[in-house]
Design an enzyme around this catalytic site. Structure first.
Site, PDB file in Angstrom:
ATOM      1  N   LYS A  21     -42.051  55.779   6.754  1.00 12.92           N
ATOM      2  CA  LYS A  21     -40.985  56.347   7.807  1.00 12.92           C
ATOM      3  C   LYS A  21     -39.509  56.426   7.061  1.00 12.92           C
ATOM      4  CE  LYS A  21     -40.762  51.868   9.809  1.00 12.92           C
ATOM      5  NZ  LYS A  21     -39.909  51.333   9.019  1.00 12.92           N
ATOM      6  N   ARG A  96     -37.480  48.347  17.776  1.00 14.55           N
ATOM      7  CA  ARG A  96     -38.943  47.899  17.810  1.00 14.55           C
ATOM      8  C   ARG A  96     -39.799  46.737  18.366  1.00 14.55           C
ATOM      9  NH1 ARG A  96     -37.956  47.217  11.719  1.00 14.55           N
ATOM     10  NH2 ARG A  96     -38.562  46.634  10.321  1.00 14.55           N
ATOM     11  N   ARG A 135     -45.174  49.257  -4.104  1.00 13.82           N
ATOM     12  CA  ARG A 135     -43.265  49.205  -3.611  1.00 13.82           C
ATOM     13  C   ARG A 135     -43.530  47.522  -4.096  1.00 13.82           C
ATOM     14  NH1 ARG A 135     -40.722  49.670   2.589  1.00 13.82           N
ATOM     15  NH2 ARG A 135     -41.426  48.293   3.119  1.00 13.82           N
ATOM     16  N   ARG A 141     -39.300  44.248  -3.736  1.00 13.15           N
ATOM     17  CA  ARG A 141     -38.290  43.537  -2.295  1.00 13.15           C
ATOM     18  C   ARG A 141     -38.707  42.281  -2.388  1.00 13.15           C
ATOM     19  NH1 ARG A 141     -38.130  47.693   1.962  1.00 13.15           N
ATOM     20  NH2 ARG A 141     -38.198  45.887   3.037  1.00 13.15           N
ATOM     21  N   ARG A 152     -45.521  40.464   8.987  1.00 15.55           N
ATOM     22  CA  ARG A 152     -44.141  42.193   9.104  1.00 15.55           C
ATOM     23  C   ARG A 152     -45.707  42.861  10.005  1.00 15.55           C
ATOM     24  NH1 ARG A 152     -42.284  44.560   4.620  1.00 15.55           N
ATOM     25  NH2 ARG A 152     -40.915  45.809   5.261  1.00 15.55           N
TER      26      ARG A 152
HETATM   27  P1  AMP Z   1     -37.844  47.501   7.190  1.00 14.49           P
HETATM   28  O1  AMP Z   1     -37.090  47.798   6.045  1.00 14.49           O
HETATM   29  O2  AMP Z   1     -37.059  48.203   8.820  1.00 14.49           O
HETATM   30  O3  AMP Z   1     -38.828  47.158   7.365  1.00 14.49           O
HETATM   31  O4  AMP Z   1     -36.484  46.149   7.897  1.00 14.49           O
HETATM   32  C1  AMP Z   1     -36.584  44.966   7.035  1.00 14.49           C
HETATM   33  C2  AMP Z   1     -36.741  43.270   7.895  1.00 14.49           C
HETATM   34  O5  AMP Z   1     -35.114  44.073   8.421  1.00 14.49           O
HETATM   35  C3  AMP Z   1     -37.441  42.893   9.128  1.00 14.49           C
HETATM   36  O6  AMP Z   1     -38.250  42.680   8.253  1.00 14.49           O
HETATM   37  C4  AMP Z   1     -35.989  42.868  10.107  1.00 14.49           C
HETATM   38  O7  AMP Z   1     -36.479  41.016   9.015  1.00 14.49           O
HETATM   39  C5  AMP Z   1     -34.983  43.124   9.732  1.00 14.49           C
HETATM   40  N1  AMP Z   1     -34.675  44.422  10.939  1.00 14.49           N
HETATM   41  C6  AMP Z   1     -34.823  45.626  10.560  1.00 14.49           C
HETATM   42  N2  AMP Z   1     -34.296  46.636  11.821  1.00 14.49           N
HETATM   43  C7  AMP Z   1     -34.938  45.371  12.911  1.00 14.49           C
HETATM   44  C8  AMP Z   1     -34.752  45.490  14.141  1.00 14.49           C
HETATM   45  N3  AMP Z   1     -34.965  46.355  14.189  1.00 14.49           N
HETATM   46  N4  AMP Z   1     -35.367  44.354  15.067  1.00 14.49           N
HETATM   47  C9  AMP Z   1     -35.137  42.553  14.039  1.00 14.49           C
HETATM   48  N5  AMP Z   1     -35.085  43.139  13.231  1.00 14.49           N
HETATM   49  C10 AMP Z   1     -34.682  43.947  11.865  1.00 14.49           C
END
Ligand code: AMP
Length: 210
Positions: A21, A96, A135, A141, A152
């Site tokens: 995404k 989320r 990844r 990461r 996650r």
């Molecule tokens: P992502 O790259 O979108 O998977 O985000 C990485 C991390 O950032 C997530 O595992 C959360 O710890 C934090 N995070 C990103 N977006 C949100 C959100 N909308 N609400 C809460 N935590 C977030």
């Protein structure tokens, strides 16, 4: 560069970690000439930049847990209030959970705005896991370790997937099969948006290939 036929382009892209995404979101945003806003990227940039926000969220992000809604929603509101997001935006990774959906709705309603589409990128769980493992090797990461990946994905299934039902009920969801080459998936997204009258205008689909 290009603009949507409707004048506004307010999109969400929702899918499990590893669905692609982030990559697809940037392509869609570029084509529609709106900013791609990834809350995960904002948190990661703050962590690597050593900011105060970064130090507040670092342990949470590294564990794969959700950053508190209050902090996340305020960050998104501030970002969406910036001039480059006036005509539209593509949000990746937000909302989320239901509380974030409600906060976004309230924010947009207060401005007389509404979402145009919620792009759901569907990828089977096994496929997401194998992409995340790859990844981890490619990018290293800290939240792509086995245990954190499992956490996650569990949070995604428990808290994020249900918000799609809410948006489906409002007729906003555009579901796209996320399995295939990058170009194939991009093309599916543009076709699905075009089916809803959300077209990238300009010279011969230049935006879609951007
Ligand atoms: P992502 O790259 O979108 O998977 O985000 C990485 C991390 O950032 C997530 O595992 C959360 O710890 C934090 N995070 C990103 N977006 C949100 C959100 N909308 N609400 C809460 N935590 C977030």
């Amino acid at each position: 560069m290009t603009a949507s036929a409707t004048g506004s382009a307010r999109f969400l892209i929702v899918g499990p970690q590893g669905s692609g995404k982030g990559t697809q979101g940037v392509l869609v945003a570029e084509a529609f000439g709106v900013p791609a806003i990834s809350t995960g990227d904002v948190f990661r940039e703050n962590i690597s930049g050593g900011t105060e926000l970064g130090s507040r969220v670092q342990a949470i992000v590294e564990a794969g847990d959700l950053v508190p809604d209050e902090l996340t929603c305020e960050l998104v509101r501030d970002r969406l209030a910036q001039p480059d997001a006036a005509r539209g935006f593509l949000l990746d990774g937000f909302p989320r959970n239901r509380a974030q959906v409600a906060d976004l709705e309230e924010f947009l309603a207060g401005r007389g705005e509404a979402l145009d589409a919620v792009i759901e990128l569907s990828v089977p769980r096994d496929e997401s896991i194998s992409r995340l493992r790859q990844r981890a090797i490619d990018q290293g990461r800290t939240d792509d370790t086995e245990q954190v990946i499992a956490n996650r994905l569990a949070i995604y299934e428990r808290e994020t997937a249900p918000i799609l039902d809410e948006y489906r009920g409002k007729g906003l969801v555009v579901q796209v099969d996320g399995v295939g080459s990058l170009d194939e998936v991009t093309e599916r997204i543009f076709d699905a948006l075009a089916d809803r009258g959300l077209n990238v205008t300009g010279n011969g689909g230049n935006g879609a290939a951007a």
